[in-house]
Design an enzyme around this catalytic site. Structure first.
Site, PDB file in Angstrom:
ATOM      1  N   SER A  16       5.892  -6.899   3.923  1.00 49.02           N
ATOM      2  CA  SER A  16       6.496  -7.196   5.214  1.00 49.02           C
ATOM      3  C   SER A  16       7.265  -8.514   5.167  1.00 49.02           C
ATOM      4  O   SER A  16       7.021  -9.369   4.301  1.00 49.02           O
ATOM      5  CB  SER A  16       5.411  -7.275   6.295  1.00 49.02           C
ATOM      6  OG  SER A  16       4.592  -8.412   6.078  1.00 49.02           O
ATOM      7  N   PHE A  64       0.803  -1.217   0.000  1.00 47.57           N
ATOM      8  CA  PHE A  64       0.000   0.000   0.000  1.00 47.57           C
ATOM      9  C   PHE A  64       0.837   1.269   0.000  1.00 47.57           C
ATOM     10  O   PHE A  64       0.365   2.324  -0.411  1.00 47.57           O
ATOM     11  CB  PHE A  64      -0.936   0.030   1.223  1.00 47.57           C
ATOM     12  CG  PHE A  64      -0.237   0.264   2.547  1.00 47.57           C
ATOM     13  CD1 PHE A  64       0.109   1.540   2.962  1.00 47.57           C
ATOM     14  CD2 PHE A  64       0.077  -0.796   3.388  1.00 47.57           C
ATOM     15  CE1 PHE A  64       0.755   1.762   4.168  1.00 47.57           C
ATOM     16  CE2 PHE A  64       0.720  -0.591   4.593  1.00 47.57           C
ATOM     17  CZ  PHE A  64       1.060   0.686   4.993  1.00 47.57           C
ATOM     18  N   CYS A  76       9.832   1.263   3.299  1.00 46.19           N
ATOM     19  CA  CYS A  76      10.796   0.261   3.764  1.00 46.19           C
ATOM     20  C   CYS A  76      12.214   0.804   3.789  1.00 46.19           C
ATOM     21  O   CYS A  76      13.100   0.168   4.359  1.00 46.19           O
ATOM     22  CB  CYS A  76      10.729  -0.994   2.893  1.00 46.19           C
ATOM     23  SG  CYS A  76      11.313  -0.745   1.201  1.00 46.19           S
ATOM     24  N   GLU A 101       9.591  -3.720  12.843  1.00 42.91           N
ATOM     25  CA  GLU A 101       9.408  -2.678  11.841  1.00 42.91           C
ATOM     26  C   GLU A 101       8.102  -1.956  12.155  1.00 42.91           C
ATOM     27  O   GLU A 101       7.009  -2.501  11.980  1.00 42.91           O
ATOM     28  CB  GLU A 101       9.355  -3.275  10.433  1.00 42.91           C
ATOM     29  CG  GLU A 101       9.231  -2.209   9.350  1.00 42.91           C
ATOM     30  CD  GLU A 101       9.101  -2.784   7.952  1.00 42.91           C
ATOM     31  OE1 GLU A 101       9.556  -2.134   7.001  1.00 42.91           O
ATOM     32  OE2 GLU A 101       8.536  -3.893   7.814  1.00 42.91           O
ATOM     33  N   LYS A 155      -1.408  -7.650  -8.700  1.00 46.39           N
ATOM     34  CA  LYS A 155      -2.337  -7.642  -7.577  1.00 46.39           C
ATOM     35  C   LYS A 155      -1.882  -6.544  -6.619  1.00 46.39           C
ATOM     36  O   LYS A 155      -1.032  -6.750  -5.763  1.00 46.39           O
ATOM     37  CB  LYS A 155      -2.335  -9.008  -6.871  1.00 46.39           C
ATOM     38  CG  LYS A 155      -3.656  -9.359  -6.140  1.00 46.39           C
ATOM     39  CD  LYS A 155      -4.084  -8.385  -5.050  1.00 46.39           C
ATOM     40  CE  LYS A 155      -3.244  -8.518  -3.812  1.00 46.39           C
ATOM     41  NZ  LYS A 155      -3.735  -7.582  -2.716  1.00 46.39           N
ATOM     42  N   GLU A 179      -5.236  -3.721  -1.708  1.00 49.58           N
ATOM     43  CA  GLU A 179      -6.655  -3.377  -1.735  1.00 49.58           C
ATOM     44  C   GLU A 179      -6.963  -2.105  -0.945  1.00 49.58           C
ATOM     45  O   GLU A 179      -8.083  -1.590  -0.985  1.00 49.58           O
ATOM     46  CB  GLU A 179      -7.493  -4.536  -1.195  1.00 49.58           C
ATOM     47  CG  GLU A 179      -7.295  -4.888   0.267  1.00 49.58           C
ATOM     48  CD  GLU A 179      -6.108  -5.808   0.521  1.00 49.58           C
ATOM     49  OE1 GLU A 179      -6.070  -6.424   1.609  1.00 49.58           O
ATOM     50  OE2 GLU A 179      -5.221  -5.903  -0.352  1.00 49.58           O
TER      51      GLU A 179
END
Length: 499
Positions: A226, A149, A281, A382, A173, A176
């Site tokens: 992640s 995201f 990240c 994280e 993909k 969402e």
């Protein structure tokens, strides 16, 4: 309410599963859109469209592919404000950050435009009597990308432009949580002349992810997200015989030596820790101060952090926007309150922050934690939010040992005026990307992006040469041709007889 549907076979395809996910404006907390969540049948449809398109796209000329990509690059450049506006509306980051995201994605489109040189093979002649050996690279087939995201345009553009330039077809993909940018990217690709089915966008949750990981017609999977999910993606797809590049999480450190320019280091720490609300990240989330500079460095970071303007992403005055969801906001806040209980000094506490007129937004302020221990949750995990931990080390060696003990190895940085120390650091540190007086060392498009240890699962980094190699496979051809002078009797090729 607006519905974001799939893009399959060159057109919008309405979801048929009956399942939808909410898409929220992070600045207001209001659900503005719903996104269709794919069933396994819809996964089959997207992969099927890509497989059908591969029959012709996979054998198309490099000139035809790059012609499309050059037109695509021009369209993306012309519509970059529109793409950025969608990112801000659904992710929440400020418009300047969103524009920067689009610009970094465009770098990889530009790299893909030059795929003709990237795909050149090799030839060795006369390796034996009349024997030549050549090496070529060929496409894989249908490949899939599963993206996070936090960069809904950039990370997809790190994947599919190179993949399709190499002759593959692609099923994307996206997250969402902020799906609209991906659809616009696909629509612009079609406008540029990309044939139907070469790029497909499939929205969904774990059902769609598992459908792609298990689909027999998907040859490779790219992932950014992640570490726990990256590990799952890698193990599941690999078990199904697929090629996988799965980029995981990070806990990026910045080592500040006593000789460093503390103003530059403090500026870098603030921008790297709090930019994009820490939802990246490559964010610096841990500063390791060496020697006696710690107190002064923390004071300078605090002074700068307190001036950051937080507000809606579409407000030009805002320097940091909200977090993606209220659930994530609350999780980030829990690390700040937990750090105090675990012995850290809370220099800045961003929990409980709100913006006037937008009280229902997913707001959190900037948090700065000092004297953080390596066994605290705020250090080990994280956080993915605007929380900066400061740790102390007496020596360079102690600082490097602390950093190398982390299970993550994504990016890192050192701030120093000493070239010898910087050279030692870049060789001794266990991370895939290193910055010297550069806080966020994201490589340019023609170098590859990726970490070490629990920050990467698979053998290939993303984009650059590694990206081209990931989306192609090598083939070696050994040939021997008889000398025409040795042609059978009665066949005259016009060559003199040698014997």
């Amino acid at each position: 309410m607006k519905t974001v549907n799939h893009w399959i076979g060159g057109k919008t395809v309405e979801g048929t599963s009956g399942n939808y996910g909410p898409v929220t404006d992070p600045a207001t907390g209001a659900v503005t859109t719903q996104v269709a969540l794919a069933s396994l049948e819809e996964v089959d449809a997207a992969v099927g469209a890509a497989k059908d398109a591969y029959a012709t796209w996979g054998t198309s000329s490099l000139a035809a592919r790059t012609a499309v990509l050059f037109r695509y690059r021009a369209l993306l450049d012309a519509r970059r404000d529109d793409i950025a506006a969608l990112i801000t509306a659904e992710h929440g980051k400020v418009h300047s950050d969103a524009l920067g995201e689009v610009a970094r994605g465009l770098e990889i489109v530009e790299l893909a435009c030059g795929i003709t040189t990237q795909l050149k093979g090799e030839l060795s002649t006369q390796v034996s009597s009349r024997v030549d050996v050549s090496s070529i690279r060929q496409s894989l087939g249908v490949v899939a990308g599963i993206t996070p995201f936090n960069f809904p345009a950039m990370v997809p553009m790190w994947m599919f432009p190179l993949a399709i330039a190499c002759g593959n077809t692609f099923v994307l993909k996206p997250s969402e949580k902020d799906p609209s940018a991906a659809n616009l990217l696909a629509e612009l690709a079609a406008e540029a002349g990309l044939p139907d089915g070469v790029l497909n966008v499939l929205h969904g949750d774990k059902v769609a992810v598992d459908g792609l990981l298990n689909h027999p017609d998907v040859a490779a999977v790219s992932f950014v997200g992640s570490t726990p999910i990256a590990r799952y993606i890698h193990s599941t797809a690999s078990a199904n015989g697929k090629r996988v590049q799965a980029l995981g999480g990070a806990k990026n450190h910045m080592l500040v030596l006593p000789d460093a320019d503390l103003d530059a280091a403090a500026d870098a720490a603030v921008s790297a820790a709090y930019g994009s609300a820490g939802e990246r990240c490559m964010a610096i989330s841990a500063v390791v101060a060496v020697g006696a500079i710690g107190d002064e460095l923390v004071a300078r970071i605090k002074e700068r952090a307190e001036k950051i303007k937080i507000g809606p992403g579409n407000d030009p005055a805002s320097e940091m926007g909200p977090l993606i969801t209220a659930v994530h906001r609350d999780k980030v806040a829990s690390y700040v309150t937990g750090a105090a209980a675990q012995g850290a000094d809370v220099v800045l506490d961003g929990t409980g922050y709100t913006v006037e007129g937008f009280e229902d937004g997913h707001w959190i302020g900037l948090s700065l934690l000092d004297h953080v221990s390596t066994d605290s949750d705020a250090y080990k995990d994280e956080i993915f939010g605007p929380v900066l931990c400061v740790l102390r080390a007496e020596t360079y060696e102690e600082g490097v040992a602390l950093m190398n003990a982390s299970p993550f190895g994504n990016g890192t940085a050192i701030f120093t005026r000493d070239g010898g120390a910087a050279r030692r650091f870049q060789l001794e540190i266990e991370a895939g990307m290193v910055g010297v007086n550069v806080p966020i060392p994201v490589p340019v498009g023609y170098h590859s992006f990726g970490g070490w240890k629990d920050s990467l699962f698979g053998d290939h980094h993303i984009y650059g040469n590694d990206g081209v190699h990931f989306y192609t496979r090598g083939k070696v051809v050994t040939t021997r041709w008889p000398d025409p002078a040795d042609a059978p009797a009665g066949v005259d090729l016009g060559f003199p007889r040698n014997h």
